[in-house]
Design an enzyme around this catalytic site. Structure first.
Site, short mmCIF file in Angstrom:
data_model
loop_
_atom_site.label_atom_id
_atom_site.label_comp_id
_atom_site.label_asym_id
_atom_site.label_seq_id
_atom_site.Cartn_x
_atom_site.Cartn_y
_atom_site.Cartn_z
N ILE A 248 31.10 32.22 39.27
CA ILE A 248 29.75 33.07 39.78
C ILE A 248 30.15 34.43 40.50
O ILE A 248 30.20 34.32 42.37
CB ILE A 248 28.59 32.03 40.47
N GLU A 249 29.70 35.37 40.49
CA GLU A 249 29.29 36.96 41.71
C GLU A 249 28.91 37.70 41.09
O GLU A 249 27.57 37.82 40.55
CB GLU A 249 31.01 37.39 41.08
N ALA A 250 28.70 39.03 42.50
CA ALA A 250 27.68 40.32 42.21
C ALA A 250 26.57 39.61 42.61
O ALA A 250 26.00 38.67 43.21
CB ALA A 250 27.94 40.18 41.31
N MET B 190 34.92 38.81 37.91
CA MET B 190 36.11 39.44 37.95
C MET B 190 35.73 40.43 37.14
O MET B 190 34.88 40.61 36.47
CB MET B 190 37.22 38.47 37.27
#
Length: 551
Positions: A169-171, A1
């Site tokens: 969990i991102e990018a 986020m």
């Protein structure tokens, strides 16, 4: 986020059970022996275990300035919080920190965080701890020893005495496939430790999503956790920042509900591949939704108060397991001098009046993270037999030998599907992770009391059969496989059947039922039907040469 009393937990097994094997054999036999047009057998879950009550908890950015006083909830909707984000301490690969700046000891002294969490708990609130986020390295991306990684996660859980953790969990953290495997293995160790100590630990994955569902790396991450035998409480999708994945004219609300529906379908496939049969209701209980309130990071994407009301209704109606939002820090109207076109950390960018997004999104959601943490995932029995009956189906039962053109509707396993393009032999309910992998789109269930829909048909000879050597002008109509097509421009040798795979490039378009009805009316009135072919035959055609229509 951007920016109750605990029930004993039975050991979980993922082996193919004898009942499941028998069901698989029966289903296979039914498909092999069923004749064309015969009733088809399918299977639904016989029982659905009681699901945990859905819960609401909004994210709080612990290190944002100005600091948000989560320890003094302004409403019941704000009493449970998801504190974010625990990431790798800068320069120390296996050391957890808040925002890469504060170790847990430093956060206790500089942010008084331990005391504030204790104060929240003293008032009946709960804290969930979130690992990861967009801006920094999640622990698994830097800590390459699985045991050390497990100890790092464990130290945070023990420090704050939480029953629920969130892995955002991102990018780059999401793209790191080696880290994904390490993360899953480490969390499996931690969850087993908690179980051995008779302590609950609910694990939520928070992942980016599009209106078409989870990305490939997102589904891979879920699969890694299931492979490591982590008992996932659920998958929380970030219904925000859609960008180009949101089609023209699609509202934020519609994009978000579509994202949840596709995630529901994908989770069903992922659990099935892990040899865990779950009902549709249980899958919904394993889905969370987290909109970014107000102005999103993508220009023109605004999640409004009205969106919040309607999204809450959708989530409650579907009994999704969790609702969150980004973030409590932002749940306020910006000051009069603030440029609302720029995303703010401390206000939403929309005029909220006396309303809060948290209150609207939390409406009628009564559960708590701690109560749901004791829920254990177990494969659910599959036993009740149903039939696809042509007499009670609005459309024909799917047949593996039949050819279906774009827009054709069929019934399969008591659901209606519509063909997205020309197809033959493709199962309508083939368990694919991405919608583009199947030519079928689920429309919805067969309704009680439905009977076959009769499509209008033209008398034989109304239009000529298509011949590949003939020349056709704009407006000419021909027949292929009992379907009527109209020429969009001059053409020769272009099969109308191909229009279903390349509709934009084909010179042919299939007539709709409404157009067929119009022709029937013309015939009844004694008029010549629209599009009577003015075929220009070639020399070969003139002497009677014909060509079999392309299939």
């Amino acid at each position: 986020m951007s920016t109750t009393e605990k029930a004993p937990k039975p050991a979980k097994t993922k082996r193919l059970s004898i009942p499941r094997l028998l069901v698989a054999i029966v289903v296979s036999a039914a498909l092999v022996t069923a004749g064309v047009g015969a009733a088809r057998t399918w299977w639904v879950s016989a029982t659905t275990p009681a699901a945990a009550d859905p819960w609401f908890a909004a994210y709080v950015d612990v290190t944002a300035t100005p600091s948000y006083a989560f320890e003094s909830p302004v409403s019941d909707a704000a009493k449970n919080v998801v504190l974010s984000f625990i990431v790798t301490k800068a320069g120390e690969d296996c050391t957890p920190s808040w925002g890469s700046v504060y170790t847990m000891d430093e956060a206790a002294s500089s942010l008084d965080l331990d005391r504030r969490i204790a104060r929240l708990q003293q008032q009946g609130g709960e804290a969930v701890v979130s690992f990861g986020g967009l801006a920094n390295d999640e622990l698994a991306s830097t800590c390459t020893d699985v045991d050390e990684l497990a100890d790092a996660y464990q130290s945070v859980i023990d420090r704050y005495d939480v029953t629920t953790i969130d892995l955002d969990i991102e990018a780059d953290n999401l793209a790191n496939t080696e880290a994904s495997v390490r993360r899953a293995e480490a969390i499996a160790i931690v969850q087993q430790r908690q179980k051995a100590a008779d302590d609950d630990l609910a694990v939520w994955l928070t992942l980016p999503v599009a209106p078409t569902g989870l990305t490939e790396v997102g589904t891979d991450t879920v699969a890694d956790f299931l492979s490591a035998e982590v008992d996932l409480a659920g998958v929380n999708v970030m219904t925000m920042d859609y960008g180009s994945s949101r089609v023209d004219g699609q509202s934020m609300l519609d994009a978000s509900t579509s994202a949840l529906e596709e995630t529901h379908r994908q989770l069903g496939v992922l659990y099935s591949r892990a040899d865990i049969d779950l009902t549709s209701e249980t899958i919904w209980n394993k889905i969370g939704a987290t909109p970014m309130i107000g102005q999103n990071d993508v220009e023109g994407e605004i999640f409004t108060l009205d969106d919040a009301r309607k999204f809450n209704t959708y989530v409650v109606d579907h009994a999704a397991g969790r609702m969150s939002m980004w973030s409590l820090n932002r749940d306020a109207t910006c000051g009069s001098n603030y440029d609302v076109r720029r995303v703010a950390d401390s206000c939403s960018g929309v005029a909220q009046g006396d309303f809060s997004f948290a209150t609207l999104l939390a409406s009628k959601i009564v559960g708590s993270p701690e109560d749901s943490a004791s829920t254990t995932t177990t494969s659910e029995p599959v036993a009740v037999e149903e039939e696809d009956d042509p007499a009670t189906s609005p459309y024909a039962i799917w047949d593996e030998d039949a050819t279906y053109l774009i827009g054709t509707k069929v019934v399969w396993h008591r659901n209606v599907y519509s063909a997205k393009w020309w197809t033959r032999g493709d199962l309508p309910d083939n368990p694919v992770l991405d919608a583009w992998e199947t030519p079928w789109e689920l429309v919805g269930p067969v309704l009680e009391g439905e009977t076959p829909v009769i499509s209008p048909t033209l008398p034989a000879g109304t239009y000529p059969t298509w011949v590949g050597t003939d020349v056709y002008e704009e407006g000419d109509r021909v027949v292929v496989d009992d379907y009527v097509f109209e020429s969009k421009w001059w053409n020769q040798g272009d099969s109308p059947a191909a229009s279903n795979t390349e509709p934009d490039n084909s010179p042919w378009v299939r007539l709709t039922d409404a157009q067929i009805t119009e022709v029937l009316d013309q015939l009844a009135a004694g008029e010549a039907p629209t599009g009577q072919s003015t075929v220009t035959p070639t020399d070969d055609a003139a002497v009677g040469t014909t060509e079999t229509p392309a299939q």
